[in-house]
Design a protein around this motif. Structure first.
Motif, PDB file in Angstrom:
ATOM      1  N   LEU A  89       0.855  -1.184   0.000  1.00 56.26           N
ATOM      2  CA  LEU A  89       0.000   0.000   0.000  1.00 56.26           C
ATOM      3  C   LEU A  89       0.893   1.237   0.000  1.00 56.26           C
ATOM      4  N   GLU A  90       0.570   2.189  -0.869  1.00 57.65           N
ATOM      5  CA  GLU A  90       1.327   3.426  -0.938  1.00 57.65           C
ATOM      6  C   GLU A  90       0.375   4.610  -0.811  1.00 57.65           C
ATOM      7  N   LEU A  91       0.745   5.590   0.007  1.00 53.51           N
ATOM      8  CA  LEU A  91       0.001   6.832   0.130  1.00 53.51           C
ATOM      9  C   LEU A  91       0.836   7.939  -0.506  1.00 53.51           C
ATOM     10  N   GLY A  92       0.385   8.426  -1.661  1.00 55.63           N
ATOM     11  CA  GLY A  92       1.110   9.474  -2.371  1.00 55.63           C
ATOM     12  C   GLY A  92       1.773   8.937  -3.630  1.00 55.63           C
ATOM     13  N   THR A  93       1.023   8.811  -4.713  1.00 59.83           N
ATOM     14  CA  THR A  93       1.555   8.258  -5.963  1.00 59.83           C
ATOM     15  C   THR A  93       2.479   9.241  -6.664  1.00 59.83           C
ATOM     16  N   THR A 124     -10.355   7.136   1.297  1.00 57.09           N
ATOM     17  CA  THR A 124     -10.119   5.875   0.599  1.00 57.09           C
ATOM     18  C   THR A 124      -9.745   4.773   1.580  1.00 57.09           C
ATOM     19  N   LEU A 125      -8.888   5.084   2.528  1.00 54.73           N
ATOM     20  CA  LEU A 125      -8.483   4.093   3.531  1.00 54.73           C
ATOM     21  C   LEU A 125      -9.679   3.621   4.355  1.00 54.73           C
ATOM     22  N   GLN A 126     -10.528   4.562   4.757  1.00 53.61           N
ATOM     23  CA  GLN A 126     -11.693   4.185   5.556  1.00 53.61           C
ATOM     24  C   GLN A 126     -12.625   3.282   4.750  1.00 53.61           C
ATOM     25  N   ASP A 129       3.942   8.600   1.913  1.00 53.23           N
ATOM     26  CA  ASP A 129       4.649   9.800   1.460  1.00 53.23           C
ATOM     27  C   ASP A 129       3.607  10.815   1.012  1.00 53.23           C
ATOM     28  N   ALA A 130       2.695  11.135   1.936  1.00 54.44           N
ATOM     29  CA  ALA A 130       1.579  12.034   1.635  1.00 54.44           C
ATOM     30  C   ALA A 130       1.636  13.233   2.581  1.00 54.44           C
ATOM     31  N   ASP A 131       0.558  14.023   2.609  1.00 53.54           N
ATOM     32  CA  ASP A 131       0.576  15.259   3.393  1.00 53.54           C
ATOM     33  C   ASP A 131       0.876  14.981   4.860  1.00 53.54           C
ATOM     34  N   LYS A 132       1.858  15.703   5.384  1.00 46.23           N
ATOM     35  CA  LYS A 132       2.360  15.434   6.731  1.00 46.23           C
ATOM     36  C   LYS A 132       1.370  15.861   7.812  1.00 46.23           C
ATOM     37  N   GLN A 133       0.490  16.801   7.476  1.00 45.94           N
ATOM     38  CA  GLN A 133      -0.481  17.254   8.458  1.00 45.94           C
ATOM     39  C   GLN A 133      -1.396  16.121   8.918  1.00 45.94           C
ATOM     40  N   SER A 134      -1.557  15.087   8.081  1.00 45.77           N
ATOM     41  CA  SER A 134      -2.507  14.007   8.366  1.00 45.77           C
ATOM     42  C   SER A 134      -1.829  12.705   8.779  1.00 45.77           C
ATOM     43  N   LEU A 135      -0.531  12.745   9.057  1.00 41.62           N
ATOM     44  CA  LEU A 135       0.199  11.496   9.321  1.00 41.62           C
ATOM     45  C   LEU A 135      -0.369  10.706  10.494  1.00 41.62           C
ATOM     46  N   ALA A 136      -0.754  11.377  11.562  1.00 41.02           N
ATOM     47  CA  ALA A 136      -1.271  10.660  12.732  1.00 41.02           C
ATOM     48  C   ALA A 136      -2.551   9.903  12.361  1.00 41.02           C
ATOM     49  N   ARG A 137      -3.401  10.537  11.587  1.00 40.97           N
ATOM     50  CA  ARG A 137      -4.633   9.884  11.141  1.00 40.97           C
ATOM     51  C   ARG A 137      -4.318   8.728  10.197  1.00 40.97           C
ATOM     52  N   TYR A 138      -3.375   8.936   9.287  1.00 39.91           N
ATOM     53  CA  TYR A 138      -2.998   7.866   8.369  1.00 39.91           C
ATOM     54  C   TYR A 138      -2.457   6.663   9.138  1.00 39.91           C
ATOM     55  N   GLU A 169      -3.253   5.583  12.090  1.00 38.06           N
ATOM     56  CA  GLU A 169      -4.391   4.848  12.649  1.00 38.06           C
ATOM     57  C   GLU A 169      -5.071   3.988  11.587  1.00 38.06           C
ATOM     58  N   LEU A 170      -5.241   4.541  10.401  1.00 38.78           N
ATOM     59  CA  LEU A 170      -5.958   3.836   9.345  1.00 38.78           C
ATOM     60  C   LEU A 170      -5.127   2.710   8.737  1.00 38.78           C
ATOM     61  N   VAL A 171      -3.847   2.939   8.503  1.00 39.75           N
ATOM     62  CA  VAL A 171      -3.051   1.895   7.854  1.00 39.75           C
ATOM     63  C   VAL A 171      -2.775   0.734   8.811  1.00 39.75           C
ATOM     64  N   VAL A 172      -2.712   1.011  10.107  1.00 39.48           N
ATOM     65  CA  VAL A 172      -2.566  -0.096  11.058  1.00 39.48           C
ATOM     66  C   VAL A 172      -3.797  -0.999  10.987  1.00 39.48           C
ATOM     67  N   ALA A 173      -4.963  -0.383  10.783  1.00 35.03           N
ATOM     68  CA  ALA A 173      -6.191  -1.171  10.652  1.00 35.03           C
ATOM     69  C   ALA A 173      -6.196  -2.010   9.384  1.00 35.03           C
ATOM     70  N   LEU A 174      -5.349  -1.665   8.422  1.00 32.08           N
ATOM     71  CA  LEU A 174      -5.251  -2.423   7.171  1.00 32.08           C
ATOM     72  C   LEU A 174      -3.993  -3.289   7.150  1.00 32.08           C
ATOM     73  N   SER A 175      -3.427  -3.543   8.313  1.00 32.23           N
ATOM     74  CA  SER A 175      -2.192  -4.316   8.419  1.00 32.23           C
ATOM     75  C   SER A 175      -2.436  -5.611   9.176  1.00 32.23           C
ATOM     76  N   ARG A 176      -1.398  -6.415   9.214  1.00 30.32           N
ATOM     77  CA  ARG A 176      -1.393  -7.662   9.984  1.00 30.32           C
ATOM     78  C   ARG A 176      -0.155  -7.658  10.866  1.00 30.32           C
ATOM     79  N   PRO A 177      -0.060  -8.530  11.844  1.00 30.26           N
ATOM     80  CA  PRO A 177       1.190  -8.611  12.604  1.00 30.26           C
ATOM     81  C   PRO A 177       2.374  -8.874  11.670  1.00 30.26           C
TER      82      PRO A 177
END
Length: 489
Positions: free
Chosen positions: A330-334, A389-391, A407-416, A418-426
């Motif tokens: 998964l990549e954020l920021g094409t 999109t992540l949600q 590699d997307a907007d830094k203002q939203s990194l904390a939110r990202y 939270e969302l990408v961890v929900a789309l991850s596995r151990p």
């Protein structure tokens, strides 16, 4: 009234223009959450117009409600309508035309051009003062709109707008606009806001680049008289911000107790040139760069921001994907698809990369470049705000990813996070780029929202029990920065 200036230094004029554009767009969005309408004063000059071009090219430009924005000018060359040397004409070509109907025509308040009905600068000044007064609040102490952000360039002599050292216009206090018939810069006739109008703005941003401005910058920040260095009189009611490149800031000194100078990133020369030479030295380790170089060239031709990872960093992403056996990436920021290509290589022939991009124009450039390679069919590009999109992917029960690159907007990194961890596995590896920002993350009061967003991300990552990781500081062609590398528990 807060008169103390705040200084932010960027490595060169190009980065300065890009950063100022991003800062302006972010500020406009913030202002629109608070009041309506928003009034912005534009400036001309090389860097001023470069800022407008960067705004036009930014994927964030669509986040601004341009129908709510009024555009003004700090000064103008008194020339016939349509003359290419007019600030207004250059601004239209750089940004305003690109906004089209989104920015109402009657919200663009150009200074009058020279006509038979407006024969001289004094007549133009009176007309523009009347236009300002028509948009001034009823209870305003001065007959000007409530300027939210007022942008100014600065000349080597320290002039701002068309207020020049030693000229009588500097002392005009009974008018908001003044005519200047004999400026030392061609063309001599000009029209300019006066100091009272400039100083009525909530925020004044002085943008300057180049070593030819260094002496004037230093003198203004030392508090030289505005009669000698007019830029010293460019102050805002709530905030005064100096946005400089390294060359323009090279003579600035800071004494204890002074407003700090914030370096956005080290200069591209000096040690930076050595870092770039090392990048070149290790290039043979990276293999054949024909394909990624072509992707980078296509992005440059399309005038995309030059913010992609470097080749050695791209190779690192490929090796991380291979070392972790990642098949779902998964990549954020094409952006232009440069890092996407490296990630797809690492995922192998059975892998897939899902890349999220806010700008449809950027996504189209990336799509075209990637489809011309042998990995295009393994890349899925999703266009739209990444958080949305992540949600949606979470709600749809999307299969977890093995590797995530943010590699997307830094203002939203904390939110990202939270969302990408929900789309991850151990065991999922999460890589977040640009988290050191030239050391600016050390400063809790840094004015750049990207720095504050990065600090918040780092704090959140440290607080989470479901991830562990580190930050690796990096140097190279792009200067001094760093990557966070996290592993989901």
């Amino acid at each position: 009234m807060n008169r103390a200036p705040h200084v932010v230094v960027h490595p060169d004029a190009d980065v300065l223009a890009e950063a100022t554009a991003a800062r302006l767009l972010t500020r406009l969005v913030d202002l629109q959450s608070d009041h309506s309408p928003v009034h912005v004063v534009l400036t001309g000059g090389t860097v001023g117009i470069a800022v407008l071009r960067a705004v036009a090219a930014s994927p964030v430009r669509g986040a601004v409600d341009w129908s709510d924005v009024h555009v003004w000018w700090g000064d103008e060359r008194f020339l016939p309508d349509g003359d290419p040397d007019r600030n207004e004409v250059q601004a239209r070509e750089a940004l305003l035309d690109a906004l089209g109907d989104a920015l109402p025509a009657d919200h663009v308040h150009a200074m009058p051009a020279r006509t038979a009905q407006v024969p001289d600068t004094d007549a133009a000044a009176r007309l523009y003062a009347a236009e300002l007064a028509r948009h001034a609040p009823a209870d305003a102490a001065l007959a000007v709109p409530s300027f939210d952000v007022l942008l100014l360039g600065m000349g080597p002599d320290g002039h701002v707008a068309s207020l020049f050292p030693g000229h009588a216009t500097l002392s005009v206090s009974d008018r908001t606009v003044v005519g200047e018939e004999d400026s030392p810069k061609p063309p001599p006739p000009r029209v300019s806001l006066t100091f009272p109008a400039i100083q009525a703005a909530a925020e004044v941003w002085v943008v300057a680049a180049g070593d030819g401005k260094a002496d004037a910058v230093a003198a203004a920040l030392r508090g030289a008289p505005a009669t000698e260095v007019p830029a010293a009189g460019a102050v805002g009611v709530a905030r005064t911000l100096w946005l400089l490149d390294v060359a323009a800031a090279s003579h600035v000194t800071v004494d204890p107790g002074d407003t700090p100078v914030h370096p956005a990133r080290p200069a591209a020369d000096g040690p930076g040139s050595t870092w770039a030479e090392v990048d070149d030295l290790v290039a043979p380790l990276l293999g054949d760069l024909t394909v990624p170089d072509g992707i980078a060239k296509a992005a440059a031709t399309a005038a995309l921001p030059e913010i992609a990872v470097t080749a050695p960093q791209g190779r690192l992403l490929e090796l991380l994907a291979r070392a972790t056996g990642s098949r779902r990436v998964l990549e954020l920021g094409t952006l232009g698809g440069y890092s996407t290509w490296w990630l797809a290589r690492g995922a192998g022939p059975e892998g897939i990369v899902v890349s999220l991009e806010l700008s449809a124009d950027h996504a189209a450039v990336a799509r075209h470049s990637l489809d011309a390679t042998d990995i295009g069919h393994r890349v899925q590009i999703e266009v739209g705000p990444a958080a949305s999109t992540l949600q949606r992917m979470i709600d749809d029960g999307t299969e977890p990813f093995d590797l995530v690159f943010v590699d997307a907007d830094k203002q939203s990194l904390a939110r990202y996070l939270e969302l990408v961890v929900a789309l991850s596995r151990p065991g999922t590896v999460i890589v977040v780029d640009n988290v050191v920002r030239g050391g600016a993350v050390l400063e809790a009061d840094h004015p750049d929202d990207r720095v504050q967003g990065t600090r918040q991300f780092l704090e959140r990552a440290a607080q989470r029990a479901d991830v562990e990781g580190t930050v690796i500081q990096t140097v190279g062609r792009k200067g001094y920065d760093g990557m966070a590398i996290l592993v989901v528990r």
